[in-house]
Design a protein around this motif. Sequence first.
Motif, PDB file in Angstrom:
ATOM      1  N   GLU A  96      21.120  52.142 -22.179  1.00  0.00           N
ATOM      2  CA  GLU A  96      21.022  53.062 -23.483  1.00  0.00           C
ATOM      3  C   GLU A  96      19.601  53.500 -23.509  1.00  0.00           C
ATOM      4  OE1 GLU A  96      23.044  51.753 -26.926  1.00  0.00           O
ATOM      5  OE2 GLU A  96      24.675  50.742 -25.736  1.00  0.00           O
ATOM      6  N   LEU A  97      19.400  54.667 -24.202  1.00  0.00           N
ATOM      7  CA  LEU A  97      18.139  55.111 -24.242  1.00  0.00           C
ATOM      8  C   LEU A  97      17.223  54.197 -25.242  1.00  0.00           C
ATOM      9  CD1 LEU A  97      16.733  57.894 -23.796  1.00  0.00           C
ATOM     10  CD2 LEU A  97      17.379  58.635 -26.121  1.00  0.00           C
ATOM     11  N   LYS A  99      14.747  54.007 -27.847  1.00  0.00           N
ATOM     12  CA  LYS A  99      14.474  55.156 -28.798  1.00  0.00           C
ATOM     13  C   LYS A  99      13.031  54.673 -29.174  1.00  0.00           C
ATOM     14  CE  LYS A  99      19.123  56.117 -30.171  1.00  0.00           C
ATOM     15  NZ  LYS A  99      20.184  55.800 -31.349  1.00  0.00           N
ATOM     16  N   ILE A 123      23.084  56.238 -18.295  1.00  0.00           N
ATOM     17  CA  ILE A 123      23.419  56.090 -19.696  1.00  0.00           C
ATOM     18  C   ILE A 123      24.916  56.206 -19.488  1.00  0.00           C
ATOM     19  CG2 ILE A 123      23.475  56.834 -22.150  1.00  0.00           C
ATOM     20  CD1 ILE A 123      20.754  57.784 -21.543  1.00  0.00           C
ATOM     21  N   THR A 131      22.987  60.457 -26.987  1.00  0.00           N
ATOM     22  CA  THR A 131      21.923  60.568 -26.480  1.00  0.00           C
ATOM     23  C   THR A 131      21.260  62.052 -26.445  1.00  0.00           C
ATOM     24  OG1 THR A 131      22.357  58.795 -24.972  1.00  0.00           O
ATOM     25  CG2 THR A 131      20.822  60.260 -24.231  1.00  0.00           C
TER      26      THR A 131
END
Length: 207
Positions: A96-97, A99, A123, A131
């Motif tokens: 996943e990103l 962040k 992703i 996203t």
Amino acid sequence: MENFTMIPKAVAAGANRIELNDNLAVGGTTVSHGVMAEAAKYLNEKNIPLVVMIRPRGGDFVYNDTEIKMMESDLFLAQELGVDAVTFGALTRNNELDKEAMEMLIGAAGGMEIVMHMAFDEIPVAKQQETIDWLVDHQVSRILTHGGPLSVPIEDHLAQLQQTIALANNRIDILPGGGITNINAEHIATELGVNQLHGTKITGILK
């Protein structure tokens, strides 16, 4: 483009934006200070935008604190040299990103245009809407995507790319890339309804 050597040839062949990488065999890494400086100078004089890859190594996109610091340092350098845009992406171990890492890198980019590179394709599809929303909220301009694994021809990912373009909903540019050549570029652009594509062979094979 890999290194500086091919840039003048790509410009002569009609490229209207250059992405600069080293080590294309591993998907591209950041070039040296000298190469970045010379490319920025050459392309600024020609009014052709330069996008620089910010990636400290090949492999995955899960970076530790030291690697993030390296990337920040390369971003400060790119900014100092007058680079127009930078491309990077950071993911968590769950693909996943990341962040937190992305916020630090975006902060270090200080006004340069930001492109999310093909880390986006790692992703899960179910997470791509959120996203895209996050990237839009953080002023990222473009997402470079193949639509799926690079081992599969881009023609087989057109349905996924169309879905990504729909999710973006004109809020962020979706830039298809990976396996696009001067032979299939027009067909892909027409199928996807896009006016920009990314690839090392879009202007033909440079010699």
